[in-house]
Design a protein around this motif. Sequence first.
Motif, short mmCIF file in Angstrom:
data_model
loop_
_atom_site.label_atom_id
_atom_site.label_comp_id
_atom_site.label_asym_id
_atom_site.label_seq_id
_atom_site.Cartn_x
_atom_site.Cartn_y
_atom_site.Cartn_z
N ILE A 1 2.19 -10.57 7.22
CA ILE A 1 2.90 -9.31 7.43
C ILE A 1 3.70 -9.36 8.73
O ILE A 1 4.80 -8.80 8.82
N TRP B 1 -1.33 -0.83 4.49
CA TRP B 1 -0.95 -2.12 3.93
C TRP B 1 -1.58 -2.35 2.55
O TRP B 1 -0.95 -2.90 1.66
N GLN C 1 0.90 -4.82 0.38
CA GLN C 1 1.14 -5.91 1.33
C GLN C 1 -0.11 -6.70 1.64
O GLN C 1 -0.05 -7.85 2.06
#
Length: 343
Positions: free
Chosen positions: A172, A304, A309
Amino acid sequence: MVKARKFVVKKAFKGTPKRDDFEIVEYELPPLKDGEILTKAVWISVDPSQYASAPLMVVPYDQFGYQVGVVVESKNLEYPIGTKVVSFEGWCDYAIVNPNAPSRHKFYYDSIYKLPDLQGLPESLGVGAVGMPGVTAYFGFLDICQPKAGETVVVTGAAGAVGSLVGQIAKIKGCKVIGFAGTDEKVKRLETELGFDKAFNYKTVDVIKALKGVAPDGIDCYFDNVGGELSSAIMSQMRVHGRVTVCGSMSAFKEDSLFDYSNLPKATILQPFLPLNAVTIEGFVYTSVEFSRWHEAFDALTKWIKSGQLKAPEHVTEGFDHLYDALVGMLAGDNYGKAVVKV
């Protein structure tokens, strides 16, 4: 009266914990006092620290650890019946807790807190990616390694509860991520499911040769969950001003005395490499971070996961009576992601 059950460690571990090292004790809980709550466990955590910290404990002791529970009786207005909580009550199915009581454990954050807003995500994440392991991965990696986009990050124990999160956080942040795990299946899943750029089975590869092949210019950040010879090989490949977080020592977990220096496994010395490259190495435990900061990790990790993600794999074992099996399986590396027990 409520009847409760708990796991008590009655014998000091010698190598891998044995079933007869534990005893399941049934007992009656007293009536609640003002300020107390009665919680029923829903999810119980199984963690490496339950083995690693055992030499520091005096037997017999109640098996410690985190659990997600629900308040079923309350004499505390801040925690009404039905409130979901995270507590350090360990391997028990019911517990009486006073949220205002001082800490009882010098090695762990053991105060109770309300389950974070998981926005519809599984409540088991409260002892995983949005709990202590998530806090460990988030702050242990970001605070110490301070990764920059384009840097190369290596993670050992990469398929475990903490390592799997560290690798994804690194992606990330725009890093190239290399993971080490103990089976070919885990290696494949790290690459295909969690987005690692490359992963290796440390048992079957020449570690230095493998690293030179995928990171010829060296490593900027290393998150160490394993220690031992594997970590020595990786740290020999650090770049100038490389940063290392030492979070665990799984390589020593099969030793009879984890904190006995004379009985620990030996690894190649690193002094020829570390001063030359000005490498920073810092040990980390999640209690190093003030609890007031935990919400920062909880908010980011939840966001996230919700966005896709970050994935939070879990290895679920069913049944309170199978907590021992889950622990031994986790120590043997059977789990992919966070080991949890559904009570």
